[in-house]
Design a protein around this motif. Structure first.
Motif, PDB file in Angstrom:
ATOM      1  N   SER A   6       0.811  -1.212   0.000  1.00 51.43           N
ATOM      2  CA  SER A   6       0.000   0.000   0.000  1.00 51.43           C
ATOM      3  C   SER A   6       0.845   1.263   0.000  1.00 51.43           C
ATOM      4  O   SER A   6       1.833   1.376   0.731  1.00 51.43           O
ATOM      5  CB  SER A   6      -0.911   0.005   1.236  1.00 51.43           C
ATOM      6  OG  SER A   6      -1.575   1.241   1.386  1.00 51.43           O
ATOM      7  N   LEU A   7       0.451   2.222  -0.842  1.00 52.88           N
ATOM      8  CA  LEU A   7       0.868   3.611  -0.700  1.00 52.88           C
ATOM      9  C   LEU A   7      -0.275   4.303   0.027  1.00 52.88           C
ATOM     10  O   LEU A   7      -1.347   4.512  -0.538  1.00 52.88           O
ATOM     11  CB  LEU A   7       1.128   4.265  -2.059  1.00 52.88           C
ATOM     12  CG  LEU A   7       1.374   5.779  -2.021  1.00 52.88           C
ATOM     13  CD1 LEU A   7       2.586   6.129  -1.169  1.00 52.88           C
ATOM     14  CD2 LEU A   7       1.526   6.342  -3.439  1.00 52.88           C
ATOM     15  N   LEU A   8      -0.053   4.632   1.281  1.00 49.39           N
ATOM     16  CA  LEU A   8      -1.122   5.053   2.180  1.00 49.39           C
ATOM     17  C   LEU A   8      -1.175   6.569   2.291  1.00 49.39           C
ATOM     18  O   LEU A   8      -0.176   7.216   2.629  1.00 49.39           O
ATOM     19  CB  LEU A   8      -0.894   4.445   3.564  1.00 49.39           C
ATOM     20  CG  LEU A   8      -1.869   4.849   4.672  1.00 49.39           C
ATOM     21  CD1 LEU A   8      -3.272   4.342   4.364  1.00 49.39           C
ATOM     22  CD2 LEU A   8      -1.389   4.311   6.018  1.00 49.39           C
ATOM     23  N   LEU A   9      -2.340   7.133   2.019  1.00 48.87           N
ATOM     24  CA  LEU A   9      -2.597   8.556   2.253  1.00 48.87           C
ATOM     25  C   LEU A   9      -3.558   8.708   3.413  1.00 48.87           C
ATOM     26  O   LEU A   9      -4.638   8.101   3.423  1.00 48.87           O
ATOM     27  CB  LEU A   9      -3.198   9.210   1.004  1.00 48.87           C
ATOM     28  CG  LEU A   9      -3.832  10.609   1.195  1.00 48.87           C
ATOM     29  CD1 LEU A   9      -2.763  11.644   1.542  1.00 48.87           C
ATOM     30  CD2 LEU A   9      -4.596  11.041  -0.043  1.00 48.87           C
ATOM     31  N   VAL A  10      -3.173   9.495   4.408  1.00 48.09           N
ATOM     32  CA  VAL A  10      -4.096   9.880   5.472  1.00 48.09           C
ATOM     33  C   VAL A  10      -4.265  11.396   5.415  1.00 48.09           C
ATOM     34  O   VAL A  10      -3.292  12.143   5.335  1.00 48.09           O
ATOM     35  CB  VAL A  10      -3.617   9.431   6.868  1.00 48.09           C
ATOM     36  CG1 VAL A  10      -3.606   7.925   6.970  1.00 48.09           C
ATOM     37  CG2 VAL A  10      -2.246   9.976   7.203  1.00 48.09           C
ATOM     38  N   TRP A  11      -5.523  11.826   5.414  1.00 49.65           N
ATOM     39  CA  TRP A  11      -5.863  13.242   5.234  1.00 49.65           C
ATOM     40  C   TRP A  11      -6.428  13.776   6.546  1.00 49.65           C
ATOM     41  O   TRP A  11      -7.476  13.333   7.007  1.00 49.65           O
ATOM     42  CB  TRP A  11      -6.889  13.372   4.105  1.00 49.65           C
ATOM     43  CG  TRP A  11      -7.290  14.774   3.767  1.00 49.65           C
ATOM     44  CD1 TRP A  11      -8.215  15.537   4.428  1.00 49.65           C
ATOM     45  CD2 TRP A  11      -6.820  15.561   2.678  1.00 49.65           C
ATOM     46  NE1 TRP A  11      -8.337  16.761   3.811  1.00 49.65           N
ATOM     47  CE2 TRP A  11      -7.501  16.809   2.736  1.00 49.65           C
ATOM     48  CE3 TRP A  11      -5.895  15.338   1.651  1.00 49.65           C
ATOM     49  CZ2 TRP A  11      -7.266  17.823   1.805  1.00 49.65           C
ATOM     50  CZ3 TRP A  11      -5.668  16.356   0.729  1.00 49.65           C
ATOM     51  CH2 TRP A  11      -6.340  17.566   0.805  1.00 49.65           C
TER      52      TRP A  11
END
Length: 218
Positions: free
Chosen positions: A21-26
């Protein structure tokens, strides 16, 4: 055009770990605060970030990584009492683009979502699927220690924010900083930003972040 909805994936806690996973948390509350500081008030529609543009940016970054890496994105937000009807269309729009949403009641100052975002990043790391992490936060300071640890472990780390507020990330040697406004198509109109290093000859007004009357409110 890339179909963001079919390419961004999310995985519920407790389910199988899933692919790399390439994880984005906003960090929605912090970004809203940072954007409001730049604008001097609540953002209008012209200055609301376009999540389809953010999704396409994330998808392309995942495609550029070696191996099979899936983009995964979650927006973390608080919901204040009585605001559910206002927030619901925004949440549904995010989910329709392909973002997961973690929503938490805003009961008091201790009910922020910072700890939940850190837990989510740590969970992905412990599952062994984290191949890169992107934190979207106006300043990102609450994530600094964890992100520096991940960078030392060889996991690519990116901070999306505003350069006025995230000087630590801008200058960090092992962290990639991306100004939110530099992502193509995120804003319909240029932000009215004032750079103290490049002021116009005639000067510029910087409006207060809050009214003086706030000093005497309980």
């Amino acid at each position: 055009m890339t179909d963001v909805h079919t390419l961004i994936h999310s995985y519920a806690p407790g389910a199988d770990a899933g692919p790399d996973s390439l994880l984005l948390v906003w960090d929605a509350p912090n970004l809203d605060m940072g954007l409001g500081a730049i604008l001097g008030g609540r953002p209008t529609a012209a200055y609301r970030p376009r999540f389809d543009a953010i999704g396409r940016w994330l998808v392309h970054r995942a495609l550029d990584m070696p191996g099979e890496v899936e983009p995964e994105a979650t927006v973390f937000t608080n919901v204040t009492p009585g605001s559910a009807d206002v927030v619901r269309p925004w949440v549904e729009a995010l989910r329709n683009v392909g973002f997961a949403v973690f929503a938490k009641p805003k009961a008091d100052e201790d009910s922020d979502v910072d700890a939940d975002m850190i837990t989510h990043i740590t969970r992905r790391r412990d599952e062994g699927v984290l191949r890169g992490v992107v934190v979207a936060s106006a300043d990102g300071q609450n994530f600094q220690h964890l992100l520096e640890e991940l960078a030392v472990d060889g996991i690519p780390v990116t901070v999306i924010g505003f350069h006025e507020h995230a000087s630590w990330a801008v200058t960090a040697p092992d962290i990639t900083f991306v100004d939110l406004e530099d992502i193509p198509g995120v804003f319909r109109e240029p932000l009215p930003r004032v750079n103290l290093d490049q002021l116009p000859d005639d000067g510029a007004w910087l409006q207060p972040f809050r009214p003086l009357s706030a000093l005497i409110k309980n």
